[in-house]
Design a protein around this motif. Structure first.
Motif, PDB file in Angstrom:
ATOM      1  N   SER A 167       0.691  -1.047  -0.071  1.00  0.00           N
ATOM      2  CA  SER A 167       0.047  -0.001   0.013  1.00  0.00           C
ATOM      3  C   SER A 167       0.817   1.351   0.017  1.00  0.00           C
ATOM      4  CB  SER A 167      -0.962   0.057   1.101  1.00  0.00           C
ATOM      5  OG  SER A 167       0.002  -0.283   2.444  1.00  0.00           O
ATOM      6  N   LEU A 172      -2.906   6.502   1.512  1.00  0.00           N
ATOM      7  CA  LEU A 172      -4.084   5.802   2.487  1.00  0.00           C
ATOM      8  C   LEU A 172      -3.962   7.140   3.862  1.00  0.00           C
ATOM      9  CD1 LEU A 172      -2.891   2.114   3.522  1.00  0.00           C
ATOM     10  CD2 LEU A 172      -4.580   3.147   1.693  1.00  0.00           C
ATOM     11  N   VAL A 274       0.753   1.942  -7.443  1.00  0.00           N
ATOM     12  CA  VAL A 274       0.762   1.942  -5.951  1.00  0.00           C
ATOM     13  C   VAL A 274       2.214   2.821  -5.704  1.00  0.00           C
ATOM     14  CG1 VAL A 274       1.158   1.155  -3.675  1.00  0.00           C
ATOM     15  CG2 VAL A 274      -0.296   0.093  -5.476  1.00  0.00           C
ATOM     16  N   PHE A 281      -3.740   0.035  -3.067  1.00  0.00           N
ATOM     17  CA  PHE A 281      -3.144  -1.241  -2.826  1.00  0.00           C
ATOM     18  C   PHE A 281      -2.914  -2.043  -3.972  1.00  0.00           C
ATOM     19  CE2 PHE A 281      -6.120  -0.209   0.925  1.00  0.00           C
ATOM     20  CZ  PHE A 281      -5.269  -0.532   1.828  1.00  0.00           C
TER      21      PHE A 281
END
Ligand code: GAL
Length: 430
Positions: A167, A172, A274, A281
Motif C-alpha cells: 500500500s 491511505l 501504488v 493497494f
C-alpha cells in the motif's frame, strides 16, 4: 573436484591465449575464435523470465557472483519477458520439444517441476547435491518438492512469498486510512476499498491474467484457510462447495475495485501505480519489494507490506530453481551455473536484489532488508501453503486452464457459477 579444477585451468589458459590473440589483432571479442578445444563449452545459456526492471537486477546480481566464481564461462542471457513466465514457459516447452534446450532454465519447485520430470526433460542432479554439499543446505521440505523417486531434479535459488498486500502510505493517510494497515478480514479491507472508490482513488491495482489468478489464490486462502485451500489441490476440498462460491464472490468484489486497463499491464506497472500514488493497494508476491526499494521507497514510511487480509500467519510459498535440461549443449556450463546458484554468495547476491529470501538455511539475515527479515521470520514459523500462480500447487496444464477460466470471468464472458464449474473442471483433469 580434480576434473573441474583441471577444466577451469585449461579454459582459463585458453581464455588467456584468446586475450593475447585479441590484443594482437585488435579484436575485443576474446571468446569468438578460440573454440578449438571446446565448441560451446565456454558459454552457458541461462533461460529465465527475469528480463527487465528489478527482476533483471536480481539476475544481474547472480551473474555477478557467477562471473567471480567462473570467469572462464560466458553467461548468455536467454531471458524471455513476461511476469511469472507467462510467455517464457510456452516458448521453453517448444524448445524442449524440438530438442533445443538451453543449458539451464528457471522452474518452480513443486508441481511445475514435476511436469518437466515426467516428460524426461530434465536430469537428476543428486550427484551435484553431494559434490556441492547441499543436502543440509536447504530445508528438507523444500528438497522434497524437488524430488521424485529419490532423485533430486533442480537446485533452488530463492523463496518468495505470494500473499503480500502493498500500500501507498500517503494515499491511505490522505483518505483517513491507517498508513500501516492491519485488517482482520477481507470484509474489513473491503470497507476501506469502498471508501477509496467513493473518493475517486483506484483502490486496488491489478494487471494481466496471471496477476488476477495471483489475487484469486490469496482470496481463496483468506476465505478457506490454509487446510481447505490446500485441499483444493489435493482433492479434499470440493470446488463446487458453498465456501468456494463465497470466496469467488469476494474475488468478484475485489476485482470491482481494480483499474480498467489491467489486461494490458504486467505486474511492474500495477505495482508502479501504488508507488506513484495512482492506486492505494496491490496484491503481489514479494518480488515487488525490490521495485519499491529500487526507487528509494522506505518500508513503514512510503509503503507498507503486510499479509493479505485474512492470511496472517500463513506463508503462501513459491521457490525458483534451476535445472539441468536433458541434452543441454554444455553440461559443464550448466554445472557451473548450478554451483553458483547453490552457493551462499550467489543466493545472497540474488535475493538482496530480487526481494526474495535465500533458500539456503545458513544465510545471514543481517545482509537483508527489513522486509526480507520479516519474510525470513514468517517462513520459519508460519503455516506454509503452495502458490497456485507460481508452479507450486498444480501442473502447468491445470494452471493454464485456471488462468483461462479466470480471464473469461473477469472479462465478463462467464458468470460466477460458470467460473466455479470451470475451475472445478480445470483441477479435475490434469
Ligand atoms: C514468479 C517467479 C518470481 C518472479 C515473478 C514475477 O513466478 O517465481 O521470481 O519473477 O514470477 O515475474
Amino acid at each position: 573436484m580434480r576434473v573441474n579444477r583441471r577444466t577451469s585451468t585449461m579454459v582459463a589458459g585458453a581464455a588467456i591465449a584468446a586475450l593475447t590473440l585479441g590484443a594482437c589483432s585488435g579484436s575485443s571479442n576474446g571468446g569468438g575464435g578460440s573454440s578449438g578445444g571446446g565448441g560451446s563449452n565456454d558459454e552457458v545459456e541461462v533461460f529465465t523470465w527475469w528480463a527487465a526492471g528489478s527482476e533483471k537486477a536480481g539476475l544481474d546480481a547472480l551473474v555477478g557472483a557467477f562471473e567471480e566464481q567462473h570467469p572462464d564461462i560466458e553467461f548468455v542471457n536467454g531471458a524471455v519477458a513476461g511476469g511469472a513466465g507467462s510467455a517464457a514457459k510456452d516458448l521453453l516447452q517448444s524448445r524442449l520439444q524440438a530438442s533445443d534446450p538451453p543449458d539451464t532454465f528457471q522452474a518452480h519447485a513443486g508441481m511445475e517441476l514435476l511436469d518437466y520430470i515426467n516428460a524426461a526433460q530434465i536430469e537428476d542432479v543428486s550427484a551435484l547435491y553431494d559434490e556441492f554439499d547441499l543436502r543440509e543446505a536447504f530445508p528438507s521440505d523444500l528438497i522434497d518438492l524437488l524430488t521424485r523417486d529419490g532423485q533430486i531434479y533442480s537446485i533452488p535459488s530463492n523463496v518468495h512469498r505470494a500473499n503480500v498486500m502493498w500500500s501507498n502510505s500517503a494515499v491511505l493517510e490522505e483518505n483517513g486510512i491507517d498508513p500501516n494497515p492491519s485488517y482482520a478480514s477481507l470484509d474489513e479491507w473491503f470497507e476501506d476499498l469502498d471508501a477509496l472508490q467513493d473518493a475517486g482513488v483506484t483502490p486496488l491495482s491489478v494487471a494481466t491474467a496471471w496477476t488476477q489468478v495471483h489475487l484469486l489464490e490469496t482470496i481463496l486462502l483468506a476465505d478457506l484457510g490454509p487446510d481447505a485451500y490446500t485441499g483444493l489441490w489435493n482433492g479434499s476440498t470440493d470446488w463446487e462447495g458453498a465456501d468456494v462460491t463465497a470466496a469467488l464472490e469476494d474475488f468478484e468484489r475485489a476485482m470491482s475495485y481494480t483499474n480498467d486497463d489491467r489486461d494490458g499491464l504486467d505486474w511492474p506497472e500495477a505495482t508502479q501505480m501504488v508507488i506513484d500514488g495512482n492506486a492505494a493497494f496491490n496484491v503481489m508476491g514479494d518480488w515487488a519489494v525490490a521495485a519499491f526499494e529500487e526507487q528509494g521507497q522506505e518500508l513503514g514510511t512510503d509503503f507498507a507490506a503486510v499479509p493479505v487480509p485474512g492470511t496472517d500467519g500463513v506463508f503462501d510459498f513459491l521457490a525458483d530453481s534451476f535445472t539441468l535440461p536433458t541434452g543441454a549443449p554444455n553440461p559443464e556450463g550448466s554445472r557451473a551455473w548450478l554451483e553458483t546458484v547453490a552457493s551462499l554468495e550467489g543466493q545472497t547476491a540474488f535475493s538482496v536484489a530480487k526481494g526474495s529470501i535465500p533458500a539456503r538455511v545458513d544465510a545471514d539475515p543481517a545482509d537483508f532488508s527489513e522486509y526480507q527479515q520479516t519474510a525470513m521470520e514468517s517462513y520459519g514459523q508460519d503455516t506454509i501453503v503452495s502458490s497456485l500462480a507460481h508452479g507450486a500447487a498444480v501442473p502447468v496444464s491445470q494452471l493454464n486452464a485456471i488462468t483461462d477460466a479466470t480471464s473469461r470471468f473477469t472479462s465478463g464472458a462467464a458468470d460466477l457459477s460458470t467460473f466455479q464449474s470451470e475451475l472445478a473442471a480445470a483441477t479435475a483433469t490434469s
